[in-house]
Design a protein around this motif. Sequence first.
Motif, short mmCIF file in Angstrom:
data_model
loop_
_atom_site.label_atom_id
_atom_site.label_comp_id
_atom_site.label_asym_id
_atom_site.label_seq_id
_atom_site.Cartn_x
_atom_site.Cartn_y
_atom_site.Cartn_z
N GLU A 1 4.71 -5.17 -2.99
CA GLU A 1 4.94 -4.84 -1.59
C GLU A 1 4.53 -3.40 -1.27
OE1 GLU A 1 8.92 -5.62 -0.42
OE2 GLU A 1 8.94 -7.67 -1.19
N TRP A 2 4.48 -2.54 -2.29
CA TRP A 2 4.13 -1.14 -2.02
C TRP A 2 2.75 -1.04 -1.37
CZ3 TRP A 2 0.16 2.07 -3.35
CH2 TRP A 2 0.33 3.44 -3.10
N LEU A 3 1.82 -1.89 -1.81
CA LEU A 3 0.45 -1.80 -1.33
C LEU A 3 0.37 -2.07 0.18
CD1 LEU A 3 -2.34 -1.28 -2.68
CD2 LEU A 3 -2.73 -3.74 -2.53
N MET B 1 -0.88 5.92 -5.42
CA MET B 1 -1.13 4.66 -6.13
C MET B 1 -1.20 4.88 -7.63
SD MET B 1 -4.48 2.18 -5.98
CE MET B 1 -4.25 1.65 -4.31
N ASN C 1 2.63 -1.64 2.34
CA ASN C 1 3.44 -0.70 3.12
C ASN C 1 2.73 0.64 3.31
OD1 ASN C 1 5.54 -2.49 3.45
ND2 ASN C 1 6.61 -1.82 1.61
N GLN C 2 1.43 0.69 3.04
CA GLN C 2 0.61 1.88 3.27
C GLN C 2 -0.39 1.59 4.40
OE1 GLN C 2 1.72 4.47 1.48
NE2 GLN C 2 3.09 2.98 0.50
N LYS D 1 2.21 5.37 -9.01
CA LYS D 1 2.98 4.11 -8.99
C LYS D 1 2.54 3.20 -10.14
CE LYS D 1 5.61 0.93 -6.96
NZ LYS D 1 7.08 1.08 -6.78
N SER E 1 7.68 -10.21 2.94
CA SER E 1 6.43 -9.47 2.74
C SER E 1 5.26 -10.43 2.58
CB SER E 1 6.55 -8.58 1.51
OG SER E 1 6.69 -9.37 0.33
N LEU F 1 1.60 -3.57 -7.94
CA LEU F 1 1.86 -2.81 -6.72
C LEU F 1 2.69 -3.61 -5.72
CD1 LEU F 1 -1.63 -1.12 -6.28
CD2 LEU F 1 0.49 -0.05 -7.03
#
Length: 848
Positions: A32-34, A60, A36-37, A63, A2, A30
């Motif tokens: 890797e979640w950030l 967000m 992946n959007q 999360k 990532s 956040l």
Amino acid sequence: MSLWSLVSHMPAEEFSSLSTEFPRSLRCLLAEWLENQPWEFVNGSDAFCSSVASRMLSAMLEKLRSAAGSDGQQCQILQQVNSIENTFRRDPLRLVAVVRAVLEGEKAAVLKRDHHLPLSFHRRQEELKFSLGLQRLQHRVREIRALQEEGPGRDGAVQSPTPPKELPTLIMEAVKELEAAKQQVLKRIQIWKRQQQLAGNGAIFEENLAPLQKRCESLVEVYFQLQQQVMAASTELGPELLPRLLERFKEVLSSLVKSSFLVEKQPPQVLKTQTKFQASVRFLLGPQLLKAAPKPYVVRADMVTEKQARELELSNYSNTLSESTGEILHNTVALETNPSSGTCCANFKNVLLKKIKRCERKGSESVTEEKCAVLFSTDVTLTPSNISFHLQVLSLPIVVIVHGNQDNNAKATVLWDNAFSDIERVPFVVAERVPWDKMCDTLNLKFMAEVQTTKGLLKEHYFFLAQKIFNDHSASPEDFQSRHVSWAQFNKEILPGRGFTFWQWFDGVLDLTKRCLKSYWSDRLIMGFISKQYVCKLLSMEPEGTFLLRFSDSEIGGITIAYVIRGKDGSSQVENIQPFSAKDLSIRSLGDRIRDLGQLRNLYPNIPKDQAFGSHYNKEQTGKDGRGYVSTAIKMTVESERDQQPPRTMGPPPEAPQAPMFNLPMLQPELHPESLQPLLAPMCPSTPFCPQPMPTGYPTVESNIMMVPDRLNSPFHSPSPMLSPPSLSHCQDPSFRPPGPFMPNQFMSGEVSQLLPAGPSAEPQDEEMPELPPFPAVEDASLQSSPRWMSPSMEQSSASELDQFVQEVPLLPPFAPLPQHSGYPNSSLSSWALGEARWDDSIRPRHA
């Protein structure tokens, strides 16, 4: 990998300007979640973009609150979360712009440091872009449906955000987005094909087609929904616009259907005639569009030339093949759908290329440069629309060979085509010259894949390879980076002073390392790609016994040991042992050979050899094995020039060693072998007793077998009739032939007989021999004095005849090895233990 996994290890000061509106602590939570959007692809302020931005803001906040519950600074994080909610709740599109700026800044920092982004990051971004585009397209279909349901005469028409007169415009925008989504699918299919081709050179390849099939099926589903809405609005679209839209719909469906017919498992790219092979094709849209087929469709495989493949490509695979360029057996297979796995495949399991028709080649092109392919074709009828399609797909380029000695050059053609062809090209055009740095990447990829190691080539290796392929020893490593290497330099032009091309030499190294040296290379014990001149420079100042391993520069598939010795004058000298081939290392491993040599002490620069190679030593066997035989051992020795006796300049020749098993008749000491050639020609082969010396400049290697037999009696109690030569009177008769095998090396020791050019022979199996009756006692004194190898029944020559024979033809002295002049130690194995060149099988010990 990532983006955050790279950014988190960089100094936080580099991103201070990005933390004004979005704190760094929240970015850390956040992770890797950030990324992946789809922040980067929400470009606009329409209703669809606003709804997507609102959904991402809500996700967000949820999360962050769940992450704050497990963090020690819960209160501070919750305050920041509330601040984010209050700031962006009324304008979620502003949050999208802020996060997009943060990600753009992080990507710029990584590109500045590493000059590239992780491949997985690019792949994930492409998936996000397609997913968002599909969502937008579905949103368009819902808008069109809602607009059609309201209609111009209904009360809700006035409150509709889109007036009815804009329906054609809305449909045109939806069709445009459909075509864009189709292009993304086609591009992803092309990328999959390219990755499959690079996998032929050893690149990592994600073979799973399930995500790609799901993407195709989702787009086709939206396609039929949109087409249905267009047909329902035919009146509003008018007679001019509707046909154009239907034509565009037809082109979209045709592209998706034809592109989703893929070769999932490629046939071998080097294919030998009269050899079976396997392949499989897959129709990604088959489970969705061929549900109600009355019977399975049949897929056919045909061989096509490069010219035929080019014609099919230019016709967009609409033409059918007129003639196959080769005869393929078992070339038709049913296209079957598997409901459990959701796949539609045709598996070719026992295909055989019986023969191939060669086409006219271009210029100096050889048969191993001629490329062809397998064409897979079928005719299908789609269920929903009842439209028929002729599906065709080409395999990767194939080089057809008829003999195993063509395999090496065929692999070079395939390697070059796989590495340097473009994604979209006319079959099978490939660049004639490529940058040297791309060639280095290709060689490294191939080496790691073939050897199956994680340790690739180093910059020093590339420098040596560049000197070799360009024949330039004056340029620096930086100079080679800007050069281009041609196909002729790679595998057409013979290297200066050699008898092979660059690829033939490199492929020999690949094969040797894969078969015998994988563990040594993976442990970085082999320096490998380094010139002999540079080795001398490295070792010239090292202490005696320092050594290193390098691949032979003058032989294909050889590895040699370079080590330091001290001359008689105290000067440092570097010796190179005669290279070991894969056959040599199969007899005794490289680690055991290094252990045998006392001259080798430290691996360069200063690692004791037992510490470096101890794990590669094989356990020596002692005692008897399970069958009661005493075990044997092979030992390697090296005799350098300083250990050899200086040649005699005067005086009689040194006394030759006596053969251990026979007592030769010594009639005259001054006889010479060349005088016996006319007499012994009927019995003895014309092959010289010793091979010619090989002036290679390496020290020789000698392998000795130490054998301890369980019981060693006198090997020959009585002479064997099979070994008894004729009497001297019979030798003078040119028509006479001896009754049994009578070879000169029967009277030679094992080490000398090994020098015969006939080479090693297979070890015979022990067989039970019939017991021979003893010879009758000899009473005649004249017979008792006969030579040991003469049978008493042979006719004896008179004294006068014998005297005349001795005067005219001198006999052969005891055989002895010829002196070595090659400069390197000679490799030999003793006779009985390994089954090499031996004494005659009928006179082995205990079989006389």
